[in-house]
Write a protein that holds these residues in place. Structure first.
Motif, mmCIF file in Angstrom:
data_model
loop_
_atom_site.group_PDB
_atom_site.id
_atom_site.type_symbol
_atom_site.label_atom_id
_atom_site.label_comp_id
_atom_site.label_asym_id
_atom_site.label_seq_id
_atom_site.Cartn_x
_atom_site.Cartn_y
_atom_site.Cartn_z
ATOM 1 N N VAL A 1 -5.238 -7.871 3.613
ATOM 2 C CA VAL A 1 -5.126 -7.393 2.230
ATOM 3 C C VAL A 1 -3.686 -6.931 1.976
ATOM 4 O O VAL A 1 -2.972 -6.564 2.914
ATOM 5 C CB VAL A 1 -6.108 -6.227 1.944
ATOM 6 N N GLU A 2 -3.322 -6.947 0.692
ATOM 7 C CA GLU A 2 -1.962 -6.515 0.364
ATOM 8 C C GLU A 2 -1.945 -5.008 0.151
ATOM 9 O O GLU A 2 -2.800 -4.463 -0.553
ATOM 10 C CB GLU A 2 -1.492 -7.227 -0.909
ATOM 11 N N VAL A 3 -0.985 -4.334 0.786
ATOM 12 C CA VAL A 3 -0.864 -2.873 0.694
ATOM 13 C C VAL A 3 0.600 -2.547 0.436
ATOM 14 O O VAL A 3 1.492 -3.187 0.998
ATOM 15 C CB VAL A 3 -1.354 -2.222 2.013
ATOM 16 N N GLU A 4 0.819 -1.523 -0.416
ATOM 17 C CA GLU A 4 2.187 -1.091 -0.659
ATOM 18 C C GLU A 4 2.439 0.181 0.145
ATOM 19 O O GLU A 4 1.795 1.220 -0.097
ATOM 20 C CB GLU A 4 2.371 -0.829 -2.159
ATOM 21 N N THR A 5 3.306 0.100 1.108
ATOM 22 C CA THR A 5 3.676 1.293 1.882
ATOM 23 C C THR A 5 4.828 1.987 1.152
ATOM 24 O O THR A 5 5.384 1.427 0.196
ATOM 25 C CB THR A 5 4.126 0.911 3.318
ATOM 26 N N PRO A 6 5.235 3.184 1.564
ATOM 27 C CA PRO A 6 6.419 3.802 0.932
ATOM 28 C C PRO A 6 7.684 2.962 1.119
ATOM 29 O O PRO A 6 8.674 3.167 0.434
ATOM 30 C CB PRO A 6 6.548 5.141 1.668
ATOM 31 N N ILE A 7 7.645 1.985 2.028
ATOM 32 C CA ILE A 7 8.845 1.188 2.330
ATOM 33 C C ILE A 7 8.824 -0.171 1.642
ATOM 34 O O ILE A 7 9.805 -0.595 1.044
ATOM 35 C CB ILE A 7 8.974 0.961 3.863
ATOM 36 N N GLU A 8 7.658 -0.880 1.734
ATOM 37 C CA GLU A 8 7.590 -2.231 1.164
ATOM 38 C C GLU A 8 6.134 -2.660 1.033
ATOM 39 O O GLU A 8 5.225 -1.980 1.506
ATOM 40 C CB GLU A 8 8.348 -3.230 2.053
ATOM 41 N N THR A 9 5.925 -3.818 0.436
ATOM 42 C CA THR A 9 4.584 -4.386 0.340
ATOM 43 C C THR A 9 4.346 -5.256 1.565
ATOM 44 O O THR A 9 5.243 -5.970 2.006
ATOM 45 C CB THR A 9 4.473 -5.240 -0.947
ATOM 46 N N CYS A 10 3.116 -5.163 2.115
ATOM 47 C CA CYS A 10 2.825 -5.994 3.292
ATOM 48 C C CYS A 10 1.375 -6.452 3.248
ATOM 49 O O CYS A 10 0.553 -5.898 2.506
ATOM 50 C CB CYS A 10 3.085 -5.227 4.589
ATOM 51 N N MET A 11 1.086 -7.474 4.048
ATOM 52 C CA MET A 11 -0.296 -7.899 4.275
ATOM 53 C C MET A 11 -0.760 -7.208 5.551
ATOM 54 O O MET A 11 -0.042 -7.192 6.556
ATOM 55 C CB MET A 11 -0.388 -9.417 4.430
ATOM 56 N N THR A 12 -1.964 -6.620 5.501
ATOM 57 C CA THR A 12 -2.421 -5.840 6.651
ATOM 58 C C THR A 12 -3.950 -5.964 6.776
ATOM 59 O O THR A 12 -4.632 -6.145 5.762
ATOM 60 C CB THR A 12 -1.946 -4.366 6.469
#
Ligand code: PRP
Ligand code: URA
Length: 214
Positions: A58-69
């Motif tokens: 799933v796509e998640v936005e961390t405080p640093i960047e968007t990633c698939m996790t």
């Protein structure tokens, strides 16, 4: 039959599970501690039993960047305790999967014949789409577990795991023969049943020790 080599039978050798079971066995262990240990062992066994849960990216936005996790995919779990003693294991599995739904199967063993007597069954729907984890601390003759899983399958349940804390060889063999498709997770495999169909050395009556009855 060499049960240790059978597919779908998983007998724990984890030191934490073995240690906690030993404390449960002691006749001086009181209700509070017994209940807490039941929950903790259920959580440790659940951790192993749920190691094959499907994941999806799933796509998640961390405080640093968007990633698939990866996150758990599919319908939520159904935890189905066999009343009464199986109830003691529910919170341990629920701590791992808080979104799990809980069904109940009521059953008691006749003291003379040792045959199970079902008195209640309520399962979360759609049961056919869920991974079902049946919990009961004691697998003795296997009659209760076999009957409970018969009921779940009759209602459409397909993917079923059974978790117990202590099993007798007689019950493990009976359950595996009746339901070879069901994955069975055992905390410790004990020696045998006695004439009253209690597990030896076992821990006595799990329901009475969890709920402080008798
Ligand atoms: C115990 C235990 C299992 C069953 C195992 O329940 O919790 O459900 O016996 O025995 P089996 O493998 O020979 O069927 P019990 O019937 O004592 O009911 P309780 O949980 O209400 O005490
Ligand atoms: N049920 C229990 O609670 N304990 C046993 O040893 C057998 C069945």
């Amino acid at each position: 039959m060499d049960l240790y080599n059978e597919e779908n039978i998983f007998i724990s050798n984890h030191p934490l599970i073995q240690h906690k079971i030993s404390i449960m066995r002691k006749k001086e262990t009181g209700t509070n501690e017994f209940r807490r240990l039941t929950e903790e062992i259920a959580m440790l066994e659940g951790f192993e039993a749920l190691a094959d849960l499907p994941l999806k990216e799933v796509e998640v936005e961390t405080p640093i960047e968007t990633c698939m996790t990866p996150m758990i995919a599919g319908k939520t779990l159904a935890i189905v305790p066999i009343l009464r003693a199986g109830l003691g294991m529910v919170s341990g599995v629920q701590a791992l999967v808080p979104s799990a739904k809980v069904g109940h199967i009521g059953m008691y063993r006749d003291e003379e014949t040792h045959e199970p007597h079902p008195y209640y069954c309520k399962l979360p729907s759609p049961i056919e789409e869920r991974l079902i984890v049946v919990t009961d601390p004691m697998l003795a003759t296997g009659g209760s577990a076999v009957d409970a899983i018969n009921q779940i399958k009759a209602q459409g349940g397909k993917q079923i795991k059974f978790m117990c804390i202590i099993a007798a060889p007689e019950g493990l063999e009976r359950l595996h023969k009746a339901h070879p498709d069901v994955q069975i997770y055992v905390g410790h495999l004990d020696r045998q049943l006695n004439e009253a169909a209690y597990i030896c050395p076992g821990l006595g009556d799990a329901g009475d020790r969890i709920f402080g009855t008798k």
